[in-house]
Design a protein around this motif. Structure first.
Motif, mmCIF file in Angstrom:
data_model
loop_
_atom_site.group_PDB
_atom_site.id
_atom_site.type_symbol
_atom_site.label_atom_id
_atom_site.label_comp_id
_atom_site.label_asym_id
_atom_site.label_seq_id
_atom_site.Cartn_x
_atom_site.Cartn_y
_atom_site.Cartn_z
ATOM 1 N N CYS A 172 11.201 -56.645 28.441
ATOM 2 C CA CYS A 172 9.458 -55.797 26.710
ATOM 3 C C CYS A 172 8.575 -58.078 26.066
ATOM 4 O O CYS A 172 10.141 -58.348 25.108
ATOM 5 N N LEU A 199 8.561 -55.404 28.351
ATOM 6 C CA LEU A 199 9.253 -56.485 29.125
ATOM 7 C C LEU A 199 9.822 -56.035 30.508
ATOM 8 O O LEU A 199 9.709 -56.810 31.647
ATOM 9 N N ALA A 200 10.627 -55.000 30.271
ATOM 10 C CA ALA A 200 11.295 -54.238 31.465
ATOM 11 C C ALA A 200 10.162 -53.965 32.621
ATOM 12 O O ALA A 200 10.140 -54.177 33.954
ATOM 13 N N LYS A 201 8.953 -53.509 32.257
ATOM 14 C CA LYS A 201 7.797 -53.095 33.148
ATOM 15 C C LYS A 201 7.215 -54.512 33.633
ATOM 16 O O LYS A 201 7.102 -54.497 34.866
ATOM 17 N N LEU A 202 7.353 -55.442 32.984
ATOM 18 C CA LEU A 202 6.838 -56.835 33.451
ATOM 19 C C LEU A 202 7.803 -57.144 34.503
ATOM 20 O O LEU A 202 7.431 -57.499 35.666
ATOM 21 N N ILE A 203 9.088 -57.172 34.316
ATOM 22 C CA ILE A 203 10.145 -57.627 35.320
ATOM 23 C C ILE A 203 10.190 -56.804 36.314
ATOM 24 O O ILE A 203 10.508 -57.371 37.904
#
Length: 340
Positions: free
Chosen positions: A34, A96-100
């Motif tokens: 995130c 951040l999890a969506k990015l990774i």
């Protein structure tokens, strides 16, 4: 919309679960395996000359997203040759999890998850734009009028609601306490989502709560909570709170796209900072608050240009309070856009 900390896991009284930090690590582990700028005619690299035109950006319903929404509304991204799709995220860790996980190209979050992920080698992060820094009365500790907490010296040994430990929430509170010679080792940190903090104060579940806007104003209106400590003072005055990050692979491979995003955000940020009347309707529309609350809300200081010296204050603070374990050089995490 974003301090110092000592690990709470060693203290038997603290009831907070690993909270945001543990959630962040879990998400990271599972996903990593995130002056006003000119028009697009004047801006170098504009006019659609980008490596990737269609990009996704994860966002949250926070007040410092107003420049982003203004850029969307006024077509500043389009002027730069970008087709931006906003993807909602419930928290910085989720963003951040969506990015990774590859769901988005750019993620908005408070700076803490970015630095934690980078320090743990869960992701190679590059910052592409700043978003905000802590302005006066935008990050406050609040209490009920009948509470024994009247100021910072009353916080020792109290039950204080924070979103989670080892985050910007308790780091800011601890920084304010230490700056005033107050011991925070016996504080009972209570993990509580921002929307639930007013109720926790009213019921007496906690003695005080760390709040950001618009929740400071909402808590005052709904339960009569009173701000007692401004955490954006002293060592944390004007501290960078949140920004936009991407994976290094994206930033390094799409420097013209990054440059286009930065120019659009800078233009919108300058406009938002100069005219509050353009911000308040966006808070109502995207922050889901009423017009009266939007008018009363203290705004974070909108930022867009990344300054390595200013940004360095964040990892230094996180290191000081044990959120990260090693020194970090913020300058190496700033994306280098193309101006050609």
């Amino acid at each position: 919309m974003l301090r110092h900390v000592i690990s709470t896991a060693r203290h038997p009284r603290r009831r907070v679960r690993a909270g945001v930090l543990v959630a962040a690590f879990g998400l990271l582990a599972s996903t990593s395996g995130c002056g006003l700028l000119g028009s697009s005619d004047d801006a170098e690299g504009g006019g659609g000359d980008v490596e990737k035109a269609a990009i996704k950006v994860s966002i949250m319903p926070t007040t410092d997203l107003a420049p982003f929404h203004l850029a969307m509304k006024n077509g500043y991204f389009t002027e730069e040759g970008l087709d931006v799709q906003a993807v909602n995220a419930p928290s910085g860790q989720a963003s951040l999890a969506k990015l990774i996980g590859g769901e988005v190209d750019i993620a908005y979050s408070s700076y803490t998850p970015f630095f934690v992920a980078h320090s743990k080698k869960a992701a190679d992060i590059k910052f592409v734009a700043d978003a905000s820094s802590a302005g006066p009365r935008t990050t406050m500790v609040a209490a009920m009028p009948n509470s024994s907490v009247k100021g910072v010296k009353d916080l020792a040994g109290k039950r204080i609601a924070v979103t989670a430990t080892n985050t910007i929430s308790d780091v800011l509170v601890k920084s304010a306490m230490r700056a005033n010679g107050v011991d925070f080792s016996d504080v009972d940190w209570i993990s509580t989502p921002f929307p639930e903090m007013a109720g926790a104060l009213e019921r007496g579940d906690v003695d005080a709560a760390f709040l950001t806007e618009p929740f400071i104003t909402l808590a005052a209106k709904s339960v009569g909570a009173v701000p007692v400590v401004d955490t954006a003072t002293g060592p944390t005055e004007d501290l960078p709170t949140a920004g936009y990050g991407s994976l290094a692979k994206f930033a390094d491979g799409n420097p013209k796209t990054v440059g286009a995003f930065q120019r659009a955000m800078q233009k919108a940020t300058d406009e938002a900072a100069a005219d509050r009347s353009k911000v308040e309707p966006l808070l109502v529309e995207h922050g889901k608050i009423d017009e009266d609350t939007a008018a009363l809300t203290s705004l974070l200081t909108f930022q867009s240009e990344l300054n390595a010296q200013r940004l360095q204050r964040v990892p230094d603070l996180l290191l000081e309070f044990g959120v990260i374990e090693q020194e970090m050089d913020a300058a190496t995490m700033i994306a280098k856009p193309s101006t050609a």
